[in-house]
Design a protein around this motif. Structure first.
Motif, mmCIF file in Angstrom:
data_model
loop_
_atom_site.group_PDB
_atom_site.id
_atom_site.type_symbol
_atom_site.label_atom_id
_atom_site.label_comp_id
_atom_site.label_asym_id
_atom_site.label_seq_id
_atom_site.Cartn_x
_atom_site.Cartn_y
_atom_site.Cartn_z
ATOM 1 N N ASN A 467 47.115 38.653 32.818
ATOM 2 C CA ASN A 467 46.769 37.359 33.433
ATOM 3 C C ASN A 467 47.257 36.210 32.562
ATOM 4 O OD1 ASN A 467 45.584 38.440 35.632
ATOM 5 N ND2 ASN A 467 43.461 38.079 35.001
ATOM 6 N N TYR A 471 49.704 33.676 34.359
ATOM 7 C CA TYR A 471 49.303 32.301 34.678
ATOM 8 C C TYR A 471 49.647 31.366 33.513
ATOM 9 C CZ TYR A 471 47.006 34.914 38.298
ATOM 10 O OH TYR A 471 46.790 35.773 39.347
ATOM 11 N N ASP A 497 45.551 31.692 26.119
ATOM 12 C CA ASP A 497 46.901 31.332 26.570
ATOM 13 C C ASP A 497 47.033 29.823 26.669
ATOM 14 O OD1 ASP A 497 46.382 30.378 29.416
ATOM 15 O OD2 ASP A 497 45.513 32.412 29.535
ATOM 16 N N VAL A 517 42.430 31.777 42.429
ATOM 17 C CA VAL A 517 42.435 30.312 42.483
ATOM 18 C C VAL A 517 43.568 29.864 43.408
ATOM 19 C CG1 VAL A 517 42.724 28.196 41.123
ATOM 20 C CG2 VAL A 517 41.467 30.140 40.174
ATOM 21 N N SER A 522 49.161 34.103 42.844
ATOM 22 C CA SER A 522 48.722 35.440 42.487
ATOM 23 C C SER A 522 49.628 36.485 43.131
ATOM 24 C CB SER A 522 47.267 35.633 42.930
ATOM 25 O OG SER A 522 46.929 36.987 42.900
ATOM 26 N N THR A 528 46.516 41.432 42.364
ATOM 27 C CA THR A 528 45.740 42.055 43.448
ATOM 28 C C THR A 528 44.425 41.317 43.673
ATOM 29 O OG1 THR A 528 44.641 43.484 41.865
ATOM 30 C CG2 THR A 528 46.637 44.354 42.905
ATOM 31 N N GLY A 529 44.058 40.449 42.752
ATOM 32 C CA GLY A 529 42.758 39.761 42.868
ATOM 33 C C GLY A 529 41.614 40.627 42.369
ATOM 34 N N LEU A 532 40.257 40.866 37.167
ATOM 35 C CA LEU A 532 39.072 40.393 36.430
ATOM 36 C C LEU A 532 37.789 41.118 36.848
ATOM 37 C CD1 LEU A 532 39.618 36.553 35.900
ATOM 38 C CD2 LEU A 532 39.903 38.405 34.284
#
Ligand code: ADP
Length: 562
Positions: A467, A471, A497, A517, A522, A528-529, A532
């Motif tokens: 991630n 991101y 990050d 978000v 994504s 894939t969501g 997390l």
């Protein structure tokens, strides 16, 4: 008892005194009577002796000397003299038994009713030398009079005896009752009192033992009941038929936010007035088991109310409703899990449908032959990307559901978190490089050990790092730090990050399944969501704490404390 013993002793003594006095009086009477007869005889003899000398002169003076009646009768029975009666009024006495006897044998006596005096009289007659008869008589009333003289003394003695009786009876009663009053009923066999009490004391001792046994059994049962009811996770409420609270455990009091002292013993509505609670209890009190759901202080509870019954009278076999038992179960987590599962299922189908629809669309166009040959590679590439997404999605879904069900083989071991994180960083370095993101790892020289499942921890670090790369901006940085944690914790993992950051309003939700978000971003990055959600799951399994710090446009730091 004291009173009864006293009264009994008193009555007994009074009766004895009464009987003794009567007997004494009777004996005195007979003695007096005997005495009177002897005296009469004696007097008759004196009178006769004197009369033999000079009867006329003596008899002229005799009524002055004697208190007894003296009669002088001639041999024919004519009364010549009587000390108490006028002889003119007196009839012939020849037929009197004592006179007859005296004429025959010299002396005679008789007891009978006197015709002259009209009283029970004792007569004694002696024949004189001149054949006449001297008779002396005395009545019983004289004996009674003598007795009557003694009676006041007898009564006085009786009274005195009665006083003594009262005094002695009181004392005796006290001394009889004292050992009974001072008896040690706790230890009946230790008492040394009347033998007659032995069976009673033995029985008492036996009963004491039975009571002690029953009491300790009841105490143990009560303790057991209390430890069960106080340690159970469910709220327990026991009501009588009138809806009064007979028992409420601490849990139920906590659920209804009540203090125990205040509400045990009151009506059930003082605990909660919600319609669900009321309906459940009322139905149970009418004999119908019932269930309701209750929302209270942001939590969800299941109410299970069951009627309770008991036998009426001993002979009555029919059961009578005695109240109700209400169990209050906290089903918040279950409800949430159910809701999550429902949402997850619908999300999964939606998420799967999207790439499948794309694949099917591209394939359909290719099948129809309307794609230029130079575009075929592009189309195939798109199909490939969607298929890869589909594969990643299915893989993540599988991981999550395995984690949910707990079917993954979980073998906790000592894992070197520092090495694991370093390996992940190395694995992802090429992906980071392709996106022009630099990766740095910071950690101590030695190992940092964490008790956990290696594959799960690997997955967690991988998702966080991926991630942080995904991101991020071109030329951005990702820093992975592993260090020993303070305050009894095992270790700290930090992934920072310098990427796009997460807007504050989304920060609470990014750990939810399929929450993104920016959905298109994504998808572009092959997300894939679920990444997390897996991180959250793994942290929960390891009892680790996740902390998110993020600023939109500046970057994100996610720390996990083990
Ligand atoms: P995805 O597969 O979409 O990455 P995740 O569960 O891993 O799903 O993340 C959920 C969402 O949280 C992402 O879609 C992204 O919007 C946001 N997110 C996660 N990590 C970061 C990060 N390091 N920086 C910015 N946003 C992030």
């Amino acid at each position: 008892m004291k009173r009864r013993i006293f009264i009994s002793l008193f009555i007994l003594s009074a009766i004895s005194i009464g009987i003794t006095s009567a007997l004494v009086s009777f004996i005195m009477y007979s003695e007096f009577y005997k005495e009177m007869r002897i005296e009469v005889k004696q007097e008759a003899k004196y009178v006769a002796a004197a009369a033999n000398i000079d009867s006329k002169a003596f008899l002229a003076d005799v009524d002055r000397i004697s208190k007894d009646r003296i009669t002088w009768i001639d041999a024919q029975g004519n009364v010549l003299y009587d000390s108490e009666e006028n002889i003119a009024n007196m009839d012939n006495h020849a037929d009197r038994p004592e006179v007859k006897q005296a004429l025959l044998s010299g002396e005679g006596d008789s007891v009978r009713m006197s015709a002259t005096l009209g009283e029970q009289t004792f007569y004694y007659a002696i024949k004189l030398n001149d054949e006449s008869i001297i008779r002396v008589a005395n009545t019983k009333s004289n004996v009674y009079a003598t007795l009557a003289e003694c009676l006041p003394y007898v009564l006085l003695v009786c009274l005195f005896m009665l006083f003594i009786t009262i005094f002695v009876a009181k004392k005796q009663t006290k001394s009889i009752v004292l050992p009974i009053n001072t008896m040690d009923l706790e230890k009946p066999l230790s008492n040394d009192i009347y033998d007659e009490f032995a069976p009673l004391l033995r029985k008492l001792d036996q009963q004491n033992k039975t009571i002690a046994d029953t009491y300790s059994a009841l105490k143990a049962e009560r303790k057991e009941f209390a430890s069960i009811t106080e340690n159970m996770n469910e709220g327990l409420l026991i009501l009588n038929a009138g809806g009064e609270v007979l028992f409420a455990n601490q849990k139920v009091m906590n659920i209804f936010s009540k203090s125990r002292e205040k509400n045990t013993g009151g009506h059930y509505l003082t605990l909660n007035r919600s319609s669900e609670f009321r309906e459940a209890v009322e139905e149970a009190l009418l004999g119908e088991p019932s269930e309701r759901r209750l929302k209270q202080n942001g939590r969800c509870y299941q109410l299970m109310a069951t009627p309770t019954y008991e036998n009426g009278t001993e002979n009555d076999t029919e059961l009578q409703l005695s109240g109700a038992v209400v169990l209050v179960l906290d089903i918040t987590e279950k409800e949430e899990a159910d809701k999550m599962r429902r949402e997850f299922s619908s999300n999964v189908s939606h998420e799967l449908k999207t790439p499948l629809t794309s694949i099917s669309g591209y394939a359909e166009i290719m099948e129809a032959g309307i794609v230029k040959p130079e575009d075929i590679a592009d189309f195939a590439g798109k199909i490939h990307t969607e298929a890869k997404r589909l594969i990643a999605l299915v893989a993540d879904i599988m991981k999550l559901s395995k984690l949910d069900e707990g079917t993954i083989e979980l073998v906790p071991e000592e894992v070197d978190l520092r090495r694991l994180a370093q390996e992940v960083v190395e694995r992802l370095s090429s992906q980071a490089a392709s996106l022009k993101v630099s990766m740095t790892f910071e950690g101590p020289k030695g190992p940092i050990l964490v008790k956990g499942v290696r594959t799960m921890l690997d997955e967690m670090i991988y998702n966080l790092c991926e991630n942080a790369i995904k991101y991020n901006h071109e030329g951005g940085n990702v820093t992975v730090i592993v260090e020993p944690a303070a305050d009894h914790h095992q270790a700290l993992l930090k992934v920072s990050d310098t990427g796009i950051g997460i807007p504050i309003e989304h920060q609470d939700r990014i750990f939810e399944r399929f929450y993104r978000v920016d959905k298109s971003h994504s998808k572009e990055t092959g997300g894939t969501g679920l990444g997390l959600s897996i991180v959250k799951h793994v942290a929960k399994y390891h009892q680790a704490e996740i902390k998110l710090e993020s600023q939109e446009g500046k970057g994100t730091t996610i720390s996990v404390t083990f």
